[in-house]
Write a protein that holds these residues in place. Structure first.
Motif, PDB file in Angstrom:
ATOM      1  N   ASN A 174       0.839  -1.196   0.000  1.00 46.78           N
ATOM      2  CA  ASN A 174       0.000   0.000   0.000  1.00 46.78           C
ATOM      3  C   ASN A 174       0.869   1.239   0.000  1.00 46.78           C
ATOM      4  O   ASN A 174       1.851   1.318   0.745  1.00 46.78           O
ATOM      5  CB  ASN A 174      -0.903   0.007   1.238  1.00 46.78           C
ATOM      6  CG  ASN A 174      -1.829  -1.177   1.242  1.00 46.78           C
ATOM      7  OD1 ASN A 174      -2.574  -1.392   0.294  1.00 46.78           O
ATOM      8  ND2 ASN A 174      -1.750  -1.987   2.295  1.00 46.78           N
ATOM      9  N   TYR A 175       0.485   2.197  -0.816  1.00 42.99           N
ATOM     10  CA  TYR A 175       1.346   3.358  -0.989  1.00 42.99           C
ATOM     11  C   TYR A 175       0.522   4.569  -1.396  1.00 42.99           C
ATOM     12  O   TYR A 175      -0.424   4.454  -2.165  1.00 42.99           O
ATOM     13  CB  TYR A 175       2.387   3.054  -2.072  1.00 42.99           C
ATOM     14  CG  TYR A 175       3.201   4.264  -2.428  1.00 42.99           C
ATOM     15  CD1 TYR A 175       4.060   4.820  -1.490  1.00 42.99           C
ATOM     16  CD2 TYR A 175       3.061   4.896  -3.662  1.00 42.99           C
ATOM     17  CE1 TYR A 175       4.776   5.970  -1.795  1.00 42.99           C
ATOM     18  CE2 TYR A 175       3.782   6.038  -3.963  1.00 42.99           C
ATOM     19  CZ  TYR A 175       4.635   6.570  -3.026  1.00 42.99           C
ATOM     20  OH  TYR A 175       5.330   7.703  -3.309  1.00 42.99           O
TER      21      TYR A 175
ATOM     22  N   GLN B 165       3.215   5.355 -14.111  1.00 44.65           N
ATOM     23  CA  GLN B 165       4.422   5.263 -13.276  1.00 44.65           C
ATOM     24  C   GLN B 165       5.392   6.390 -13.599  1.00 44.65           C
ATOM     25  O   GLN B 165       6.029   6.945 -12.699  1.00 44.65           O
ATOM     26  CB  GLN B 165       5.089   3.904 -13.449  1.00 44.65           C
ATOM     27  CG  GLN B 165       4.433   2.840 -12.559  1.00 44.65           C
ATOM     28  CD  GLN B 165       4.838   1.426 -12.928  1.00 44.65           C
ATOM     29  OE1 GLN B 165       5.894   1.204 -13.500  1.00 44.65           O
ATOM     30  NE2 GLN B 165       3.992   0.470 -12.603  1.00 44.65           N
ATOM     31  N   GLU B 168       4.091   9.364 -11.847  1.00 43.55           N
ATOM     32  CA  GLU B 168       4.302   9.274 -10.395  1.00 43.55           C
ATOM     33  C   GLU B 168       5.627   9.894  -9.978  1.00 43.55           C
ATOM     34  O   GLU B 168       5.756  10.383  -8.856  1.00 43.55           O
ATOM     35  CB  GLU B 168       4.290   7.804  -9.933  1.00 43.55           C
ATOM     36  CG  GLU B 168       2.907   7.181  -9.903  1.00 43.55           C
ATOM     37  CD  GLU B 168       2.984   5.653  -9.783  1.00 43.55           C
ATOM     38  OE1 GLU B 168       3.898   5.140  -9.118  1.00 43.55           O
ATOM     39  OE2 GLU B 168       2.123   4.978 -10.383  1.00 43.55           O
ATOM     40  N   ASN B 174      -0.384  13.287  -7.546  1.00 39.43           N
ATOM     41  CA  ASN B 174      -0.952  12.563  -6.407  1.00 39.43           C
ATOM     42  C   ASN B 174      -1.299  11.140  -6.820  1.00 39.43           C
ATOM     43  O   ASN B 174      -1.875  10.921  -7.885  1.00 39.43           O
ATOM     44  CB  ASN B 174      -2.215  13.273  -5.915  1.00 39.43           C
ATOM     45  CG  ASN B 174      -1.899  14.661  -5.435  1.00 39.43           C
ATOM     46  OD1 ASN B 174      -1.061  14.857  -4.571  1.00 39.43           O
ATOM     47  ND2 ASN B 174      -2.546  15.655  -6.032  1.00 39.43           N
ATOM     48  N   TYR B 175      -0.973  10.202  -5.954  1.00 39.98           N
ATOM     49  CA  TYR B 175      -1.139   8.804  -6.345  1.00 39.98           C
ATOM     50  C   TYR B 175      -1.343   7.935  -5.120  1.00 39.98           C
ATOM     51  O   TYR B 175      -0.718   8.144  -4.094  1.00 39.98           O
ATOM     52  CB  TYR B 175       0.116   8.336  -7.106  1.00 39.98           C
ATOM     53  CG  TYR B 175       0.101   6.867  -7.379  1.00 39.98           C
ATOM     54  CD1 TYR B 175      -0.851   6.341  -8.255  1.00 39.98           C
ATOM     55  CD2 TYR B 175       0.967   5.994  -6.731  1.00 39.98           C
ATOM     56  CE1 TYR B 175      -0.917   4.989  -8.473  1.00 39.98           C
ATOM     57  CE2 TYR B 175       0.901   4.633  -6.952  1.00 39.98           C
ATOM     58  CZ  TYR B 175      -0.040   4.131  -7.828  1.00 39.98           C
ATOM     59  OH  TYR B 175      -0.118   2.787  -8.043  1.00 39.98           O
ATOM     60  N   SER B 176      -2.230   6.952  -5.230  1.00 40.81           N
ATOM     61  CA  SER B 176      -2.278   5.938  -4.173  1.00 40.81           C
ATOM     62  C   SER B 176      -2.685   4.580  -4.724  1.00 40.81           C
ATOM     63  O   SER B 176      -3.442   4.483  -5.684  1.00 40.81           O
ATOM     64  CB  SER B 176      -3.219   6.357  -3.041  1.00 40.81           C
ATOM     65  OG  SER B 176      -4.551   6.057  -3.354  1.00 40.81           O
ATOM     66  N   GLN B 177      -2.145   3.552  -4.116  1.00 46.82           N
ATOM     67  CA  GLN B 177      -2.539   2.162  -4.400  1.00 46.82           C
ATOM     68  C   GLN B 177      -2.806   1.494  -3.062  1.00 46.82           C
ATOM     69  O   GLN B 177      -1.971   1.490  -2.178  1.00 46.82           O
ATOM     70  CB  GLN B 177      -1.451   1.417  -5.190  1.00 46.82           C
ATOM     71  CG  GLN B 177      -0.101   1.316  -4.484  1.00 46.82           C
ATOM     72  CD  GLN B 177       0.986   0.684  -5.349  1.00 46.82           C
ATOM     73  OE1 GLN B 177       1.071   0.933  -6.541  1.00 46.82           O
ATOM     74  NE2 GLN B 177       1.831  -0.127  -4.729  1.00 46.82           N
ATOM     75  N   GLN B 178      -4.048   1.004  -2.900  1.00 46.75           N
ATOM     76  CA  GLN B 178      -4.450   0.386  -1.639  1.00 46.75           C
ATOM     77  C   GLN B 178      -5.017  -0.993  -1.926  1.00 46.75           C
ATOM     78  O   GLN B 178      -5.954  -1.124  -2.705  1.00 46.75           O
ATOM     79  CB  GLN B 178      -5.529   1.246  -0.941  1.00 46.75           C
ATOM     80  CG  GLN B 178      -5.095   2.673  -0.625  1.00 46.75           C
ATOM     81  CD  GLN B 178      -3.985   2.753   0.430  1.00 46.75           C
ATOM     82  OE1 GLN B 178      -3.901   1.902   1.309  1.00 46.75           O
ATOM     83  NE2 GLN B 178      -3.119   3.756   0.313  1.00 46.75           N
ATOM     84  N   TYR B 179      -4.472  -2.000  -1.263  1.00 46.73           N
ATOM     85  CA  TYR B 179      -4.920  -3.376  -1.473  1.00 46.73           C
ATOM     86  C   TYR B 179      -5.924  -3.799  -0.404  1.00 46.73           C
ATOM     87  O   TYR B 179      -5.813  -3.413   0.757  1.00 46.73           O
ATOM     88  CB  TYR B 179      -3.727  -4.331  -1.449  1.00 46.73           C
ATOM     89  CG  TYR B 179      -2.905  -4.258  -2.719  1.00 46.73           C
ATOM     90  CD1 TYR B 179      -3.175  -5.122  -3.777  1.00 46.73           C
ATOM     91  CD2 TYR B 179      -1.902  -3.314  -2.866  1.00 46.73           C
ATOM     92  CE1 TYR B 179      -2.435  -5.045  -4.956  1.00 46.73           C
ATOM     93  CE2 TYR B 179      -1.166  -3.240  -4.050  1.00 46.73           C
ATOM     94  CZ  TYR B 179      -1.439  -4.109  -5.084  1.00 46.73           C
ATOM     95  OH  TYR B 179      -0.731  -4.037  -6.251  1.00 46.73           O
ATOM     96  N   LEU B 180      -6.887  -4.614  -0.829  1.00 45.94           N
ATOM     97  CA  LEU B 180      -7.776  -5.243   0.148  1.00 45.94           C
ATOM     98  C   LEU B 180      -7.058  -6.403   0.829  1.00 45.94           C
ATOM     99  O   LEU B 180      -6.120  -6.978   0.273  1.00 45.94           O
ATOM    100  CB  LEU B 180      -9.027  -5.796  -0.541  1.00 45.94           C
ATOM    101  CG  LEU B 180     -10.056  -4.810  -1.084  1.00 45.94           C
ATOM    102  CD1 LEU B 180     -11.324  -5.574  -1.470  1.00 45.94           C
ATOM    103  CD2 LEU B 180     -10.398  -3.742  -0.048  1.00 45.94           C
ATOM    104  N   GLU B 181      -7.555  -6.752   2.004  1.00 46.30           N
ATOM    105  CA  GLU B 181      -7.062  -7.955   2.684  1.00 46.30           C
ATOM    106  C   GLU B 181      -7.562  -9.215   1.970  1.00 46.30           C
ATOM    107  O   GLU B 181      -7.096 -10.315   2.252  1.00 46.30           O
ATOM    108  CB  GLU B 181      -7.568  -7.985   4.135  1.00 46.30           C
ATOM    109  CG  GLU B 181      -7.193  -6.767   4.964  1.00 46.30           C
ATOM    110  CD  GLU B 181      -5.720  -6.731   5.289  1.00 46.30           C
ATOM    111  OE1 GLU B 181      -5.182  -7.785   5.653  1.00 46.30           O
ATOM    112  OE2 GLU B 181      -5.105  -5.646   5.142  1.00 46.30           O
ATOM    113  N   ALA B 276      -4.842 -10.351  -6.323  1.00 43.45           N
ATOM    114  CA  ALA B 276      -5.069  -9.286  -5.355  1.00 43.45           C
ATOM    115  C   ALA B 276      -6.070  -8.270  -5.903  1.00 43.45           C
ATOM    116  O   ALA B 276      -6.320  -8.213  -7.113  1.00 43.45           O
ATOM    117  CB  ALA B 276      -3.747  -8.597  -5.035  1.00 43.45           C
TER     118      ALA B 276
END
Lengths: 442, 442
Positions: A174-175, B165, B168, B174-181, B276
């Motif tokens: 996560n970033y 990329q 970035e 502005n950038y975000s990457q968020q993974y679920l569990e 994922a």
């Protein structure tokens, strides 16, 4: 995991250097790689803040590695905020009743001290070593064109960390990077002709102006380094300061007293960069045998004065965990990441919020009354009601995440208090005990 | 900006292919570069979902480029959710009273259709072209080892976009990457021996189980593609399904009716990857003359069935803006970015929230009562009270951001309604007019 002997740290800034000292003292063979030349021999300050505010969370690790006394000689205590209004009138707000202070310190001075200590502790330091790639699976760094194997790799390479970028491209990392609409530019107030400080030496000076602000921190040579935080674009912005006349008019109008003290304003303004302000968050802070510390894991905006302090605390916590887990990195790394990410997120949020407080609220009456009541609560119940600023800055034993949670609770209690009738005249008659009882015990 | 003639699109997936058709129709010379082989000639489905749900926001652009009729032949309408409980009992929840449907469509079938259309419109399509780098300042792509210059570069290269990329690493992006569990794994229910559908063909099937779920969408050949959404780690997780016995026991217990229909369960489970689920946000969606569309700008989780639909809407909006600004890209690009980022953020948030609704709430009584009351409001005031799911799925003229804001307002109104006494027996006697009057006019 195989036995850990050889550790490579990428980045010999403040945090990487401190970490190297901690690890060398534990008996590891530590190599420290820095992309820039040795700052003890070259002037490479451009683009980074010249001085910083050191506070308790930074002092404790310096003490642990035996550098507190040496560092003290590099500092100037700042015992409160000195507010400058548009007319040049001053108001002083002490940080604490017992003379608590934060300490202005030169980045390069402290970094030199840490590098000297690293070398004295047996760390091998290599400069002009650009980290181009990292192989997270096999623990190999590509430095310039040379491959280096290590048992552990530590990314202390700042907000634009190469080690973290490699992690970003692995699954389930996560970033986020979020920029403010504001940028900053460094300016200076030189010493007087007799080499004295032109304004109070023992204050952090603030010129709050609503949507923007100027601040100044003292340097040992009698000068102040000023920073203008100002929007990049819009009606009042760096974009609009496109001529010498516009710059001078802006400073004369907004910061008349500071303007008089800045003979090099135009030169500083043109030669110093306008830099961006980024908040970086990441998790987890390790992948296989590589880990992140400092800005590489959690770059924050500078408005709580906690960037370096938080990075130093990372080093202390990691060192404590290595002690606790008897240098078993398999156990220490997940714990380090899980423990520190909520703390880093908490101080990131607080720093963003404090920008609004610093530039906007510090000068307003409601804010000052609120602070007065909180100071009274703190005076009556010094162990129970600790202002959030104090918890963060002076109470290194309270985790950032706990300080933030308590601060939120205090704020909601104070919101109710502030809604009381005739508060301005009656606040001393508040039922302080019933207020304090709304807090859980620490 | 120089006159735009030559446009390069990186990524010939669904969104890139559709965009190429729009732009070729406007008269641009369009090249479409894809890193994989031509999916019309090779089987390259691994790792991507096999079928998708097409809804109104996807249909409109297909209609605009003249592909609606051809696409319709590839679809199976799903008129509601078919809920399967632990005993295999079924409950059907229609998407709307007038037979509204979403449409199950094969990813490769639709992609082939779009590629055929691109070629027929004069787009040059190049396969096996890996984009290695992009020079955002000079508009140059490095594809395999060849440099390609263009007037405009469009990154349609998915959640792990190379074009993004590069952005970035530029300032103030502005950038975000968020993974679920949770991860997901595709499985299948084959057709019956007479090549018929084994469960209702015109439903989206859901087995909601609290913290996880199984879903199934129909395919033209009589099969269903099932997807298990399940935590990676923990007590009940992919981690725990480490033996054939564990897999079988889990399915028998949690999805007994589905288990009976899945003769290839173990084979599917072992041969299909566990993937994922990432949410990607970015802004702005352009830098100089390069821009992002689809997942490259805003990868979302699949729980609102809007990933492809949102990407198709990006294409339609950009095309509309080019019309509005007479193909002046200098004006169209900032407007495109500013307009679409709040919409993409809104559907990202809704998709994350809908995972909880789908896996957890759809089966509970309060949720069903709430839906019943909302359906009544919609029946009485069809223009004023449109359920959020309908606004998103069936009302392509309401922007995602507006739908989300209205949905929030509706939810807060419904929270109050749900707190009424004896609601279960008395809900038909609610004062529906006073409820509806709490909404602003559309």
């Amino acid at each position: 995991m195989n036995k850990v002997e050889k550790i490579s740290i990428v980045g010999a800034g403040l945090v990487g250097s401190l970490m190297s000292v901690y690890l060398a003292k534990r008996g590891y063979k530590v190599s420290l790689f820095e992309s820039r030349p040795d700052l003890r021999k070259a002037d490479i300050s451009a683009g980074r803040s010249i001085n910083l505010a050191l506070s308790n969370r930074g002092w404790l690790p310096l003490q642990e590695v035996g550098l507190k006394e040496k560092a003290e000689k590099l500092t100037i205590p700042m015992k409160g905020r000195m507010m400058h209004n548009e007319k040049g009138e001053l108001t002083f707000q002490p940080y604490g009743k017992s003379g608590q202070a934060i300490y202005s310190i030169s980045r390069s001075g402290l970094n030199s001290l840490l590098l000297d200590a690293a070398e004295a502790t047996g760390v091998e330091v290599f400069f002009n070593q650009k980290c181009k790639e990292v192989d997270l699976n096999n623990n190999i760094l590509l430095l310039n064109d040379k491959k280096i194997s290590s048992d552990i790799i530590i990314g202390a390479d700042g907000a634009f960390s190469v080690i973290r970028q490699a992690m970003e491209h692995t699954s389930r990392f996560n970033y986020s990077q979020q920029y403010l609409e504001h940028g900053y530019k460094e300016l200076s107030i030189p010493p007087s002709s007799t080499n004295d400080f032109k304004i109070d030496k023992n204050s952090l000076h603030i010129w709050p102006r609503g949507n923007f602000m100027l601040i100044a921190l003292p340097n040992l040579d009698g000068s102040f380094t000023c920073t203008l935080f100002f929007p990049f674009e819009g009606d009042q912005s760096f974009d609009q300061l496109h001529s010498d006349e516009a710059i001078i008019n802006f400073f004369k109008k907004e910061f008349p007293d500071a303007y008089e003290l800045m003979p090099d304003l135009l030169n500083d303004f043109h030669s110093n960069p306008t830099s961006a302000l980024v908040t970086v968050r990441s998790s987890p802070w390790y992948k296989n045998r590589s880990l992140l510390i400092g800005d590489a894991a959690h770059a924050i905006v500078p408005f709580y004065g906690q960037g370096m302090n938080c990075g130093f605390e990372d080093c202390r916590v990691l060192n404590d965990l290595l002690t606790q887990f008897e240098d078993n990195w398999d156990l220490a790394l997940p714990e380090y990441s899980q423990m520190r990410t909520p703390d880093a997120n908490a101080i990131s949020d607080l720093a963003l919020k404090n920008f609004i407080e610093m530039r906007d609220h510090v000068a307003d009456n409601d804010f000052l009354l609120r602070k007065k009541i909180e100071a009274k609560l703190n005076e009556l119940y010094p162990e129970k009601w600790i202002p959030i600023y104090s918890m963060v800055t002076f109470n290194e034993n309270i985790r950032y995440s706990k300080a933030a949670a308590l601060g939120k609770l205090q704020a909601s209690i104070m919101d109710k208090v502030m809604a009381s009738p005739n508060l301005e005249s009656q606040w001393e008659h508040l039922d302080f005990e019933s207020i304090i009882n709304q807090l859980p015990s620490m």
